[in-house]
Write an enzyme that holds these catalytic residues in place. Structure first.
Site, PDB file in Angstrom:
ATOM      1  N   ASN A 184       0.802  -1.224   0.000  1.00 53.79           N
ATOM      2  CA  ASN A 184       0.000   0.000   0.000  1.00 53.79           C
ATOM      3  C   ASN A 184       0.836   1.275   0.000  1.00 53.79           C
ATOM      4  OD1 ASN A 184       0.491  -1.287   2.583  1.00 53.79           O
ATOM      5  ND2 ASN A 184      -0.597   0.412   3.547  1.00 53.79           N
ATOM      6  N   GLN A 244      -4.637  -3.721  -2.880  1.00 55.38           N
ATOM      7  CA  GLN A 244      -4.036  -2.599  -3.613  1.00 55.38           C
ATOM      8  C   GLN A 244      -3.760  -2.942  -5.072  1.00 55.38           C
ATOM      9  OE1 GLN A 244      -3.776   0.438  -2.686  1.00 55.38           O
ATOM     10  NE2 GLN A 244      -4.124   0.279  -0.476  1.00 55.38           N
ATOM     11  N   HIS A 263     -13.690  -0.439  -2.125  1.00 54.44           N
ATOM     12  CA  HIS A 263     -13.461   1.004  -2.056  1.00 54.44           C
ATOM     13  C   HIS A 263     -12.078   1.413  -2.557  1.00 54.44           C
ATOM     14  CE1 HIS A 263     -10.893   1.902   1.560  1.00 54.44           C
ATOM     15  NE2 HIS A 263     -11.233   0.665   1.870  1.00 54.44           N
ATOM     16  N   CYS A 278      -4.379   4.034   7.277  1.00 51.75           N
ATOM     17  CA  CYS A 278      -4.950   3.401   8.456  1.00 51.75           C
ATOM     18  C   CYS A 278      -4.120   3.645   9.698  1.00 51.75           C
ATOM     19  CB  CYS A 278      -5.096   1.914   8.237  1.00 51.75           C
ATOM     20  SG  CYS A 278      -6.359   1.559   7.038  1.00 51.75           S
TER      21      CYS A 278
END
Lengths: 382, 382
Positions: free
Chosen positions: B150, B178, B200, B322
């Site tokens: 990511n 990803q 998403h 995150c």
């Protein structure tokens, strides 16, 4: 035209147009990840904060007590499994009429050294006081009793049950998913350590729910990772659904008295009509939700009736929606001591905000005609 | 006007207008619970079936191999914890650069008698072959290595890693969250037992993801109850989000070649400009995603730069979204042997479908001016 009369609001509800309106910006330009430290992220975080306040206000809790999850099943699993992981194995008590998403996690604990006490109910579906006292003496470490049953609508006396659990030092959880928006739900007044509420049962979206949890309780998360929701539920927040949940809570509280009174009136009309058709209404003598009628027409199979009503343009349920793929009769009715044959006749009508007097009248008329035909066919078949 | 230039697509993406269009009927008139046995329920079930086919097709899997969850974190937790619950404790191996929602569940297993092997990476962020061989010899029962990182965008050679795991009879999972929509993701070609994809990250909605799982693997559910998703993930399905996931998958696959080529061109422009400004681009010599640039400006704090870029109208990330609430430098960079001081300068730009040449030019211009000012201030402060 896709518009049968919807009479299955305990399974799920239509999204209120105002709730969708509140969600749309977060499905369009405000698409940020709430953990991102830029304008898009802050907008998402602020919206979640507001929703947390709305949900907390709806149940009389503090916003820091609200843990957002993806649904009621997740919240119930989080409590049962998450609390058990912080305790020494002992006895877990759940009522015999809990939703499978409480009963199954409780059963799974028995593979980890826990004892399960399924607390009996009486013939109206109310918790049996003597069996509850026996469970408390086990001694009980964890207990979960639903505030309102999804099938019968029966309300349990949670404040009294929770008080006894406190005396026994057991952690008490209540699944209030079916209660919110239909009766008052007050976290402090109930005296529970934890409760579950869900958006899609109160004209909010699928995909958001909450475990409301006081600070006495320690939990291990089911989903670990990025540390969201005080490390109790990691994962990118479903911002739009959470925003919708907040909006739906605000609406549900504002409309509670009006909705409940109107639904109760429709429910009474419906029950009067059903009585005229010879139906048995389950749990009629217990305190119940204002919107739920669980009934049986003697000698008519519930599944058949549901299928015929569907073809005639009425959406109702036979068992609880989640388990209606299985042909077994309602475990709630069996726990109440209803004969399997009668239980197989059960049909649930659950009313909601959009239903009208005309819906009830047309439903009763259609049902009456249908029963007449089914009886004639049965007579011919003999 | 709420419209900074969004350059943080690895955190989350805007919902594609066509995806929202596909979702809206399920946020309006088609609101049924997919478990309900009436017209509303059947419409929801049919829509989920279609989405399952779309997701399966996007990753070259069979629809029955797709388990819908509420998000990537849940899917990763489901694999790690769910598989471990079906195995005798042994060694679990995860790369040192996994997302926290893989690393944390793996760490939690160590409390249940498992050994954790965090597999090292080289200075470009590619899995270290020697350390992987050591992990396999442990012997390894479970292994999870992400397809694309990511932060750096580095791609791992999953087919080769999975083949070795097969030889060692370890269950191999890859977090492909990803990768999907940016490079080809082929379940069979990768040779893995399980992979995670999420809506998403591909211009789909928050609230839907999938664990794609072959039939060799046995799992215990995190969320038990009504028995949805082959009993591996109970709970009322988030129909609208699942429908959106399916639509987003179809779009992502259809646009993959075009999107990837365009993003790569923009990325190369961006990197050329960053090089002129004196930036270090991490993992530049490794095979990477076409959209991700992780860089550091010497002696300039990454958090400061992200905050100033935010004020100037550019949304970028410092660490992974995150974990950006924590001030620690990126664990990915530390695992690559990058000095903590350099890691603290890291900034991530992740491009997406909506970005243009002009976005990149304006970003480079703004960044150049900003660096000039920051250096002047630093010089004055000495």
């Amino acid at each position: 035209m896709f518009a049968p009369v919807y009479l299955d609001h305990n399974a799920t509800t239509p999204l209120d147009a105002r709730v969708l309106e509140a969600m749309l910006p977060f499905l369009k330009e405000r698409y940020g990840n709430a953990s991102s430290r830029h304008e898009y992220g802050r907008a998402a975080r602020a919206a979640i904060d507001t929703a947390r306040q709305q949900v907390a206000a709806a149940v009389g809790a503090h916003p820091t007590e609200v843990i957002f999850t993806s649904g009621g099943s997740e919240a119930n699993n989080l409590f049962i499994k998450g609390a058990a992981a912080c305790l020494k194995p002992g006895t877990v008590g759940v009522s015999a009429i809990e939703h499978p998403c409480v009963r199954e996690p409780a059963r799974e604990l028995t593979r980890q050294g826990w004892q399960l006490h399924e607390i009996a109910v009486d013939k109206e579906g109310r918790l049996d006081a003597i069996d509850y006292a026996a469970a408390l003496a086990a001694p009980l470490r964890l207990v979960s009793v639903m505030l309102a049953n999804n099938e019968t609508g029966v309300l349990q006396d949670i404040p009294a049950l929770a008080e006894k659990a406190r005396g026994a030092k057991a952690w008490f959880h209540t699944d209030a998913v079916q209660a919110l928006g239909k009766v008052k739900v007050d976290f402090r007044g109930l005296g529970v350590n934890a409760l579950t509420v869900s958006a899609h049962k109160i004209c909010g979206p699928k995909g958001a729910a909450a475990l409301v949890l006081n600070k006495r309780i320690e939990l291990k998360p089911l989903i670990s990772g990025g540390g969201q929701e005080r490390n109790l539920r990691s994962g990118t927040e479903n911002v739009a659904a959470i925003v919708g949940f907040g909006a739906a809570c605000e609406l549900a509280v504002a409309r509670l008295d009006e909705d409940a009174a109107r639904l109760e009136r429709l429910r009474d009309e419906l029950e009067a009509g059903l009585a005229r058709l010879g139906a048995t209404v389950f749990s009629r003598n217990a305190a119940r939700l204002p919107n739920t009628v669980f009934f049986a027409m003697p000698d008519i199979d519930g599944e058949t009736l549901v299928a015929q009503l569907d073809r005639a343009g009425f959406a109702v349920a036979s068992g609880s929606a989640c388990s209606s793929a299985s042909p077994e009769p309602s475990h709630t009715l069996l726990a109440m001591g209803v004969e399997a044959e009668t239980a197989r006749s059960a049909v649930r009508v659950s009313l909601g905000r959009g239903n009208t007097d005309e819906d009830v009248l047309r439903f009763l008329q259609t049902l009456g005609e249908m029963i007449g035909k089914l009886k004639k066919m049965a007579a011919l078949a003999v």
